[in-house]
Design a protein around this motif. Structure first.
Motif, PDB file in Angstrom:
ATOM      1  N   ILE A  40       0.849  -1.190   0.000  1.00 24.31           N
ATOM      2  CA  ILE A  40       0.000   0.000   0.000  1.00 24.31           C
ATOM      3  C   ILE A  40       0.886   1.242   0.000  1.00 24.31           C
ATOM      4  O   ILE A  40       1.670   1.451   0.937  1.00 24.31           O
ATOM      5  CB  ILE A  40      -0.918   0.029   1.232  1.00 24.31           C
ATOM      6  N   PRO A  41       0.816   2.089  -1.037  1.00 25.56           N
ATOM      7  CA  PRO A  41       1.639   3.307  -1.079  1.00 25.56           C
ATOM      8  C   PRO A  41       1.157   4.324  -0.041  1.00 25.56           C
ATOM      9  O   PRO A  41      -0.045   4.469   0.199  1.00 25.56           O
ATOM     10  CB  PRO A  41       1.427   3.824  -2.503  1.00 25.56           C
ATOM     11  N   ILE A  42       2.090   5.005   0.579  1.00 27.28           N
ATOM     12  CA  ILE A  42       1.766   6.016   1.581  1.00 27.28           C
ATOM     13  C   ILE A  42       2.192   7.379   1.045  1.00 27.28           C
ATOM     14  O   ILE A  42       3.376   7.595   0.769  1.00 27.28           O
ATOM     15  CB  ILE A  42       2.465   5.727   2.914  1.00 27.28           C
ATOM     16  N   PRO A  43       1.270   8.332   0.899  1.00 23.32           N
ATOM     17  CA  PRO A  43       1.597   9.665   0.359  1.00 23.32           C
ATOM     18  C   PRO A  43       2.306  10.526   1.407  1.00 23.32           C
ATOM     19  O   PRO A  43       1.759  11.497   1.927  1.00 23.32           O
ATOM     20  CB  PRO A  43       0.215  10.218  -0.003  1.00 23.32           C
ATOM     21  N   ILE A  44       3.533  10.169   1.726  1.00 20.03           N
ATOM     22  CA  ILE A  44       4.232  10.767   2.847  1.00 20.03           C
ATOM     23  C   ILE A  44       4.461  12.264   2.679  1.00 20.03           C
ATOM     24  O   ILE A  44       4.480  13.021   3.655  1.00 20.03           O
ATOM     25  CB  ILE A  44       5.579  10.026   3.075  1.00 20.03           C
TER      26      ILE A  44
END
Length: 310
Positions: A40-44
């Motif tokens: 799951i990509p995290i929009p840091i």
């Protein structure tokens, strides 16, 4: 959270994400949370705070990416309920901290803030003209009634709040339950306070401890959260069961239902008369310099160079 791509808000635009039981790795300039369900990509880059819960493993490269994007990382307990440590990258604005420190060190402003903290508790009572000692007495009565109501509702016997840190087992079951529930609330408030750029040590009602402001803020919510939780948990486990687990589960539900995190942001902003959280930013890359005449001078300049004003 069931969906890690759903970003809740610490207020309106102070984003945070809670993750547990996952491996977090770097992915180019972003990060990924690897779970059983997949990656799951995290929009840091768009976030303010990443809460790392139990069962979380994170690589050095991922931490570096988090800090490079100016996001705060907080290591916490289940559902953000305990605060263990934090790390933050980039230069952040100290606006909220300076506002808090200024109010804390000025006797008149300090009293005004303390009054507003009591005003939140007694929203339907006119407190104008009351002394701090009178307000403290009213608070004692309010808390005592909260204990009595919880005892009457659950049927759990109640005598008084009594415990010793040096002799934990000497306290009765309900007092130990209250201490455990309060510790969870302290952790949650601590995480929110640090995330919003305030100091946990600069208190207004409590003083002299590194968590004085945490105790101040947590006391606003105990009567509606940890007090009923402790009594309900003791009642639920009186014939057997894990009391600590029962407290954790009930605290998680209570904290979510009363929206503690968003209320902390709003209440502190109102108490300290700071700007709303959505107006906060990371500040200039170069900080300002204090000046006894102008107030502030621009940083990042050599004031000894020719042509600069002395």
């Amino acid at each position: 959270m069931k969906n890690l791509q759903e970003l809740p808000k610490l207020k309106d635009s102070i984003s945070y994400l809670y993750i547990e039981h996952a491996v977090i790795e770097q992915d180019d300039t972003a990060i990924l949370a690897i779970k059983k369900e997949g990656k799951i990509p995290i929009p840091i880059a768009a976030m303010t705070c990443l809460l790392l819960g139990p069962g979380t493993r994170i690589t050095h490269a991922a931490i570096r990416a988090i800090c490079d994007n100016g996001c705060m990382a907080i290591w916490c307990g289940e559902n953000g309920s305990r605060f263990y440590a934090s790390g933050v990258g980039e230069t952040r604005s100290a606006k909220n901290l300076l506002k808090q420190a200024g109010a804390c060190m000025d006797t008149e402003k300090h009293l005004e803030v303390a009054r507003r903290m009591y005003q939140i508790r007694f929203s339907k009572v006119r407190t104008d003209g009351m002394t701090l000692q009178q307000l403290r007495g009213m608070e004692g009565i309010r808390v005592r009634k909260a204990y009595e109501l919880a005892a009457k509702t659950t049927g759990v016997p109640w005598k008084k709040r009594s415990y010793k840190k040096t002799d934990w087992d000497a306290a009765d079951l309900i007092n130990r339950a209250l201490s455990e529930a309060n510790a969870l609330l302290y952790g949650l408030c601590h995480a929110a306070i640090v995330s919003l750029g305030y100091s946990p040590g600069l208190g207004f009602i409590h003083t002299g401890k590194q968590l004085s402001f945490v105790y101040d803020v947590a006391d606003l919510y105990k009567a509606e959260t940890t007090i009923p939780v402790a009594f309900e948990a003791v009642k639920a486990t009186q014939h057997g069961g894990d009391l600590s687990k029962e407290i954790r589960l009930r605290c998680r539900n209570y904290f979510a239902n009363v929206k503690i995190l968003s209320r902390v942001a709003q209440d502190i902003a109102w108490i300290l008369r700071t700007s709303d959280p959505e107006e906060q930013d990371n500040g200039n890359a170069v900080g300002d310099l204090w000046d006894d005449e102008a107030g502030l001078a621009s940083g990042g300049q050599n004031y000894g160079e020719r042509g600069e004003k002395e």
